[in-house]
Design a protein around this motif. Structure first.
Motif, PDB file in Angstrom:
ATOM      1  N   LYS A 201      30.931   3.908  -0.085  1.00  0.00           N
ATOM      2  CA  LYS A 201      30.317   5.086  -0.711  1.00  0.00           C
ATOM      3  C   LYS A 201      29.089   5.537   0.083  1.00  0.00           C
ATOM      4  CE  LYS A 201      28.596   6.676  -5.225  1.00  0.00           C
ATOM      5  NZ  LYS A 201      28.388   6.296  -6.643  1.00  0.00           N
ATOM      6  N   PRO A 202      28.964   6.825   0.375  1.00  0.00           N
ATOM      7  CA  PRO A 202      27.798   7.304   1.124  1.00  0.00           C
ATOM      8  C   PRO A 202      26.507   7.061   0.361  1.00  0.00           C
ATOM      9  CG  PRO A 202      29.538   8.968   1.056  1.00  0.00           C
ATOM     10  CD  PRO A 202      29.918   7.903   0.069  1.00  0.00           C
ATOM     11  N   ASP A 203      25.411   6.905   1.108  1.00  0.00           N
ATOM     12  CA  ASP A 203      24.114   6.756   0.475  1.00  0.00           C
ATOM     13  C   ASP A 203      23.707   8.065  -0.171  1.00  0.00           C
ATOM     14  OD1 ASP A 203      23.893   4.150   1.361  1.00  0.00           O
ATOM     15  OD2 ASP A 203      22.854   4.719   3.201  1.00  0.00           O
ATOM     16  N   SER A 204      22.885   7.965  -1.233  1.00  0.00           N
ATOM     17  CA  SER A 204      22.353   9.178  -1.860  1.00  0.00           C
ATOM     18  C   SER A 204      21.408   9.859  -0.888  1.00  0.00           C
ATOM     19  CB  SER A 204      21.626   8.836  -3.156  1.00  0.00           C
ATOM     20  OG  SER A 204      20.576   7.919  -2.908  1.00  0.00           O
ATOM     21  N   GLN A 205      21.374  11.168  -0.943  1.00  0.00           N
ATOM     22  CA  GLN A 205      20.559  11.951  -0.024  1.00  0.00           C
ATOM     23  C   GLN A 205      19.577  12.818  -0.794  1.00  0.00           C
ATOM     24  OE1 GLN A 205      20.804  11.627   3.327  1.00  0.00           O
ATOM     25  NE2 GLN A 205      22.418  10.098   3.033  1.00  0.00           N
ATOM     26  N   ASP A 206      18.438  13.126  -0.115  1.00  0.00           N
ATOM     27  CA  ASP A 206      17.451  14.030  -0.677  1.00  0.00           C
ATOM     28  C   ASP A 206      16.964  13.550  -2.048  1.00  0.00           C
ATOM     29  OD1 ASP A 206      17.660  15.830   1.550  1.00  0.00           O
ATOM     30  OD2 ASP A 206      19.551  16.543   0.702  1.00  0.00           O
ATOM     31  N   ILE A 207      16.470  14.461  -2.845  1.00  0.00           N
ATOM     32  CA  ILE A 207      15.969  14.136  -4.170  1.00  0.00           C
ATOM     33  C   ILE A 207      17.141  14.112  -5.136  1.00  0.00           C
ATOM     34  CG2 ILE A 207      14.427  14.924  -6.008  1.00  0.00           C
ATOM     35  CD1 ILE A 207      12.804  16.359  -3.787  1.00  0.00           C
ATOM     36  N   CYS A 208      17.221  13.082  -5.973  1.00  0.00           N
ATOM     37  CA  CYS A 208      18.427  12.870  -6.774  1.00  0.00           C
ATOM     38  C   CYS A 208      18.767  14.059  -7.673  1.00  0.00           C
ATOM     39  CB  CYS A 208      18.303  11.589  -7.590  1.00  0.00           C
ATOM     40  SG  CYS A 208      17.074  11.649  -8.920  1.00  0.00           S
ATOM     41  N   PHE A 209      17.743  14.750  -8.196  1.00  0.00           N
ATOM     42  CA  PHE A 209      18.047  15.869  -9.090  1.00  0.00           C
ATOM     43  C   PHE A 209      18.119  17.203  -8.337  1.00  0.00           C
ATOM     44  CE2 PHE A 209      13.489  14.966  -9.273  1.00  0.00           C
ATOM     45  CZ  PHE A 209      12.907  16.200  -9.028  1.00  0.00           C
ATOM     46  N   VAL A 210      18.102  17.143  -6.991  1.00  0.00           N
ATOM     47  CA  VAL A 210      18.276  18.342  -6.166  1.00  0.00           C
ATOM     48  C   VAL A 210      19.322  18.025  -5.094  1.00  0.00           C
ATOM     49  CG1 VAL A 210      17.094  20.203  -4.945  1.00  0.00           C
ATOM     50  CG2 VAL A 210      15.795  18.726  -6.480  1.00  0.00           C
ATOM     51  N   PRO A 211      20.567  17.753  -5.495  1.00  0.00           N
ATOM     52  CA  PRO A 211      21.576  17.304  -4.533  1.00  0.00           C
ATOM     53  C   PRO A 211      21.912  18.318  -3.456  1.00  0.00           C
ATOM     54  CG  PRO A 211      22.600  17.838  -6.628  1.00  0.00           C
ATOM     55  CD  PRO A 211      21.116  17.870  -6.864  1.00  0.00           C
ATOM     56  N   ASP A 212      21.672  19.615  -3.727  1.00  0.00           N
ATOM     57  CA  ASP A 212      21.974  20.631  -2.724  1.00  0.00           C
ATOM     58  C   ASP A 212      20.785  20.931  -1.822  1.00  0.00           C
ATOM     59  OD1 ASP A 212      20.320  21.928  -4.494  1.00  0.00           O
ATOM     60  OD2 ASP A 212      21.692  23.579  -4.942  1.00  0.00           O
ATOM     61  N   GLY A 213      19.654  20.229  -2.032  1.00  0.00           N
ATOM     62  CA  GLY A 213      18.477  20.409  -1.187  1.00  0.00           C
ATOM     63  C   GLY A 213      17.631  21.617  -1.529  1.00  0.00           C
ATOM     64  N   ASP A 214      18.063  22.433  -2.477  1.00  0.00           N
ATOM     65  CA  ASP A 214      17.314  23.650  -2.829  1.00  0.00           C
ATOM     66  C   ASP A 214      16.310  23.331  -3.941  1.00  0.00           C
ATOM     67  OD1 ASP A 214      16.387  26.189  -3.212  1.00  0.00           O
ATOM     68  OD2 ASP A 214      18.303  27.054  -3.868  1.00  0.00           O
ATOM     69  N   TYR A 215      15.217  22.651  -3.562  1.00  0.00           N
ATOM     70  CA  TYR A 215      14.225  22.271  -4.572  1.00  0.00           C
ATOM     71  C   TYR A 215      13.503  23.486  -5.137  1.00  0.00           C
ATOM     72  CZ  TYR A 215      10.721  22.947  -0.904  1.00  0.00           C
ATOM     73  OH  TYR A 215       9.928  23.490   0.077  1.00  0.00           O
ATOM     74  N   ALA A 216      13.413  24.571  -4.324  1.00  0.00           N
ATOM     75  CA  ALA A 216      12.725  25.773  -4.795  1.00  0.00           C
ATOM     76  C   ALA A 216      13.409  26.350  -6.029  1.00  0.00           C
ATOM     77  CB  ALA A 216      12.668  26.816  -3.682  1.00  0.00           C
ATOM     78  N   LYS A 217      14.729  26.191  -6.114  1.00  0.00           N
ATOM     79  CA  LYS A 217      15.464  26.701  -7.274  1.00  0.00           C
ATOM     80  C   LYS A 217      15.029  25.985  -8.542  1.00  0.00           C
ATOM     81  CE  LYS A 217      19.765  25.516  -7.510  1.00  0.00           C
ATOM     82  NZ  LYS A 217      21.216  25.458  -7.178  1.00  0.00           N
TER      83      LYS A 217
END
Length: 367
Positions: A201-217
């Protein structure tokens, strides 16, 4: 193999393992089960069921919870899921949005460890009568002359000590980190050996509650005022252009400053949320000699001697010294952002650290 537990007569002990559904925590559960102790897997559900279904690349989401349950079944251990959605939303996600709205750069993983994981999860483990709580973090717990110490992981590429600087002495006495002395390849090999479905299984990436990387949203939804446009100004206050919201910027950033005609590249030097202004300047304006800290936490006695400081999760520790509630760098440091953490080390040992409240420019001290 599981000496990290350091418990006498381990067959009569009870271990709670924090299981996120990833390969790391699953291997911790496997090693715990192999030790002969009674093992209980605990997963915290941090999202509502509807939003979590099918979600991958994060942690504690719908598919991850199913993976954790499957691993527990494979190992023959008990597994419980606790709903902590509201606590996570209030203590981590809301804080994340507030920090960005205030012009700071947050680290939600530290807030999560401070709150949901190393406070609420501790309470659950103790209520279950556990002798210790084991996690899949890549750090080492080393017994020193004054008690347990927190040390960097053996594998520098996996080390997570920066995110655990706020761990208290009491928490460290209860925690166990079996993976701190292992490399990732060895962890995956163990998962394969035990026939765990998460071995690849791939490692989790970025912030867990922003899986698409769009934290500004996320920030825009919770704090819409943080997305309002404003002026881009230089160090003297001269207006150079307009930005589309401070939530898109952090100290040290160069990308996204769309200003032509500058004789040299411009970087974000400061954010002024009160005036919605983005202050930019040349790279030399980013040089910082000291950082003032809030909410410092020290793990065991600090002692005397040289220290190194790490001011971003991916930064290399640099020589520094501690002066009261400030960390002073031996050489100017760049990209030091309020809201981030300054973590102090002596060798591989984590001394502790604090949250960066403000910085002192190298030019200001030189003057």
């Amino acid at each position: 193999m599981f000496g990290d537990f350091q418990l006498e007569d381990i067959a009569k002990k009870r271990i709670v393992v924090a299981m996120s559904g990833g390969v790391d925590s699953s291997v911790v559960a496997a090693l715990a089960a192999k030790s002969g102790a009674e093992v209980i897997g605990v997963t915290l559900q941090l999202y509502d069921h509807g939003a979590a279904v099918g979600r991958t690349g994060s942690c504690c989401a719908g598919q991850d919870i199913r993976d954790a349950r499957a691993v527990a079944d494979r190992l023959g251990i008990a597994h419980y899921v606790f709903d902590y959605e509201s606590q996570f939303r209030d203590s981590v996600i809301a804080d994340f949005a507030d920090e960005y709205a205030a012009g700071r750069t947050p680290i939600p993983c530290v807030r999560c460890n401070q709150g949901v994981k190393f406070t609420d999860l501790f309470g659950i483990a103790r209520d279950l009568g556990a002798d210790c709580l084991a996690t899949g973090h890549y750090v080492r717990r080393v017994m020193g002359a004054d008690g347990p110490e927190l040390h960097r992981a053996i594998d520098p590429a996996r080390d997570q000590s920066y995110f655990l600087f706020a761990t208290t002495d009491d928490q460290l006495a209860y925690l166990r980190f079996p993976l701190g002395g292992m490399e990732k390849a060895a962890v995956r090999a163990i998962a394969t050996e035990y026939g765990l479905g998460v071995a690849a299984k791939p490692d989790s990436q970025d912030i867990c509650f922003v899986p698409d990387g769009d934290y500004a949203k996320i920030v825009r939804k919770l704090r819409p005022e943080a997305a309002e446009p404003g002026e881009i100004v230089d160090l003297e206050g001269q207006v150079l252009g307009q930005h589309k919201g401070l939530i898109h910027f952090t100290v040290g950033q160069r990308r996204g400053i769309e200003i032509g005609g500058s004789p040299e590249p411009l970087y974000v030097v400061r954010l002024d949320p009160a005036e919605r202004r983005l202050i930019v300047g040349p790279r030399r304006a980013l040089a910082v000699r000291a950082a003032m800290l809030d909410d410092c936490n020290w793990i065991g006695p600090r002692g005397d001697g040289p220290v190194t400081a790490k001011v971003r999760s991916l930064a290399k520790p640099v020589p520094a010294r501690i002066e009261g509630d400030a960390v002073v760098f031996e050489q100017p440091e760049y990209g030091v952002a309020p809201g981030q953490a300054a973590v102090l080390y002596r060798g591989d040992r984590v001394l502790g650290g604090g949250w960066i409240r403000e910085t002192v420019a190298a030019e200001a001290l030189a003057a």
